[in-house]
Design a protein around this motif. Structure first.
Motif, mmCIF file in Angstrom:
data_model
loop_
_atom_site.group_PDB
_atom_site.id
_atom_site.type_symbol
_atom_site.label_atom_id
_atom_site.label_comp_id
_atom_site.label_asym_id
_atom_site.label_seq_id
_atom_site.Cartn_x
_atom_site.Cartn_y
_atom_site.Cartn_z
ATOM 1 N N ASP A 135 9.176 7.267 -12.141
ATOM 2 C CA ASP A 135 10.114 6.230 -12.568
ATOM 3 C C ASP A 135 10.676 5.412 -11.408
ATOM 4 O O ASP A 135 11.173 4.306 -11.605
ATOM 5 N N ASP A 136 10.597 5.959 -10.172
ATOM 6 C CA ASP A 136 11.140 5.224 -9.022
ATOM 7 C C ASP A 136 10.321 3.974 -8.680
ATOM 8 O O ASP A 136 10.737 3.162 -7.842
ATOM 9 N N GLY A 137 9.144 3.829 -9.320
ATOM 10 C CA GLY A 137 8.306 2.667 -9.057
ATOM 11 C C GLY A 137 7.595 2.713 -7.704
ATOM 12 O O GLY A 137 6.839 1.816 -7.369
ATOM 13 N N LYS A 138 7.852 3.754 -6.922
ATOM 14 C CA LYS A 138 7.271 3.820 -5.568
ATOM 15 C C LYS A 138 6.264 4.952 -5.391
ATOM 16 O O LYS A 138 5.357 4.865 -4.575
ATOM 17 N N THR A 139 6.497 6.034 -6.147
ATOM 18 C CA THR A 139 5.674 7.219 -5.900
ATOM 19 C C THR A 139 4.865 7.599 -7.145
ATOM 20 O O THR A 139 5.156 7.149 -8.256
ATOM 21 N N VAL A 140 3.830 8.416 -6.898
ATOM 22 C CA VAL A 140 3.000 8.919 -7.996
ATOM 23 C C VAL A 140 2.963 10.446 -7.944
ATOM 24 O O VAL A 140 3.201 11.050 -6.895
#
Ligand code: 4AD
Ligand code: MG
Length: 466
Positions: free
Chosen positions: A372-377
């Motif tokens: 959800d942070d848009g940065k990590t997977v």
């Protein structure tokens, strides 16, 4: 079924049937003789241990025959099993008959002497299986392959055979080897500007696979739990002790698993395999421990008994930044971790295996589930002492829109991926999986330090000789 015409040396060494006659066959490791008696150490590859043949020189054997029993020769021997008077072995054979199958010239047989370097043995990869070291490694390799199938079979996974030739290069795991039947020489002569791949064997551009995962996902979204175990190919020019151009990978893929269950499986699976080796490869591991790596057994035991550390990539990077160590490659949030960073975390900071999760999406594949942070997977790499990355995996993005958006961001051509996206269109489900590099596992289990020494016929840049 009994082996026709002989008893294996591994079996006869355990036999209590002294006084009985046996036939053995194998290759001579050493031969020493005096006027009265000759001792032959025979090995048939069934065990690291040799069988001692005792030959009464005056027992009716021709001088010519005895001369030809040299290191590397192959023979059949019949005789009486007796308790050994020597200290090296429990039993030995008092030979009555010998049939020589093949001689090995003492001047030209490359394995005449013991103690060759591993580098030299790589140059005679066709003969190195006859050495103690490679016999041990190859038996352990077999045991691990068997244990992998046993583990998955016992746990309700199906073995899925994914193709080696593929038309999709979307995985992005590494450079690919092209597969073609087009005549390259003729194309050059005709000065063709644009190659028409519709004329090629499959009617399109094809390559050897870098991973069975994408097809594995199709299997998991039908059979729930599958695994692949086959060769994969990467045309990277990385000449390191941990990279092969052709290596074997085990890739389980599970519907209804999230990242946590994926990590649990990876940890349980590796521990099972190491424990299996400790239980079933006792003599070979003891030999490798003595010859090459005095801490091997201790290291294997410790992995079975310790919980792996589970750590966010972000925390891992912070530890590395705080370490004060001058790494060859700089470390910062967003950097793809190198072996030196992975090994620092495992060997110096935590002193046990580490599972790193939640990597920056930029350095990981398109199919990983976005946080959800848009940065990590939701990636997970399992890092091991002496090896670095042994497993790479992730929870997969099951949402079609999110997956499609990521594919567009990365400019991945979707024309060859429509079948993969269909799994997200029809009955998508949370799912996860990982890939274990078989040779990386074997590096760990055998304690060998170069990946060329844990596969019978290594394929590396400029090397496809044997
Ligand atoms: O991390 P990788 O590239 O992951 C995949 O291919 C995923 N499709 C796996 C999955 O999620 N199903 O490769 C997985 C493992 C690595 O961790 C490493 O152990 C091994 O494969 N590996 C190699 N081993 C030997 N030589 C190479 N060139 C290797 N590249 C990767
Ligand atoms: Mg990886």
């Amino acid at each position: 079924m009994q082996i026709p015409g002989r008893i294996r040396i591994s079996d006869i060494l355990k036999s209590t049937e002294t006084g009985k006659e046996f036939t053995v066959k194998g290759w001579v490791r050493t031969m020493r003789a005096n006027k009265n008696v000759a001792f032959v150490a025979l090995n048939d590859g069934s065990t690291i241990n040799n069988l001692q043949l005792v030959i009464d020189v005056a027992g009716g054997f021709s001088e010519e025959l005895l001369k030809q029993i040299t290191t590397g020769s192959c023979l059949k021997a019949e005789g009486l099993l007796v308790e050994s008077k020597g200290s090296g072995q429990p039993v030995e054979i008092q030979v009555k008959n010998i049939e020589l199958y093949g001689t090995a010239d003492t001047q030209t047989y490359p394995l005449q002497k013991k103690g060759h370097s591993l580098e030299f043995l790589r140059e005679i990869a066709h003969l190195r299986p006859r050495t103690n070291t490679f016999g041990a490694v190859l038996r352990i390799r077999h045991a691990m392959a068997f244990a992998i199938h046993k583990y998955f079979n016992d746990n309700g996974f199906y073995y899925l055979h994914t193709p080696l030739i593929t038309a999709s290069d979307a995985e992005g795991a590494g450079a690919m080897f092209q597969v073609t039947t087009l005549k390259i020489e003729e194309l050059i002569k005709s000065e063709t500007k644009n190659i028409d791949y519709s004329q090629d064997f499959f009617g399109k551009y094809t390559s050897l696979t870098v991973s069975g995962q994408l097809e594995g996902e199709l299997g998991a979204l039908a059979l729930s739990q599958i695994y692949t175990f086959g060769p994969t190919f990467r045309a990277e020019n990385s000449n390191t002790p941990r990279h092969l151009a052709e290596f074997w990978m085990i890739e389980p893929e599970m519907a209804f698993y999230e990242i946590k269950e994926n990590m649990d499986l990876a940890e349980d699976f590796i521990k099972y395999l190491v424990k299996y080796a400790l239980d079933h490869c006792v003599d070979d591991l003891a030999f490798l421990n003595k010859m090459w790596d005095k801490e091997l057994l201790e290291r294997l035991q410790s992995v079975v008994n310790t919980d792996f550390v589970r750590l966010d990539y972000t925390e891992g990077v912070e530890i590395l930044e705080r370490s004060g160590v001058k790494f060859e490659y700089p470390v910062y949030w967003g950097a793809d971790l190198q072996a030196e960073h992975e090994r620092y975390l495992v060997e110096r900071h935590f002193k046990r295996p580490v599972i790193l999760t939640n990597y920056p999406k930029e350095i990981k594949a398109f199919y990983m589930k976005q946080n959800d942070d848009g940065k990590t997977v939701r990636a997970m790499d399992v890092l091991f002492p002496a090896i670095g990355e042994i497993i790479g995996g992730s929870q997969r993005e099951e949402n079609l829109d999110k997956l499609q958006t990521r594919i567009n961001e990365l400019n991945i051509p979707t024309k060859d991926l429509w079948w993969y996206l269909d799994t997200r269109r029809f009955g998508t489900a949370p799912h996860s999986g990982f890939g274990l590099g078989f040779e990386r596992l074997l590096l760990f289990v055998t304690g060998m330090s170069n990946i060329r020494d844990v596969i019978p016929f290594p394929r590396t840049p400029k090397n496809a000789d044997f």
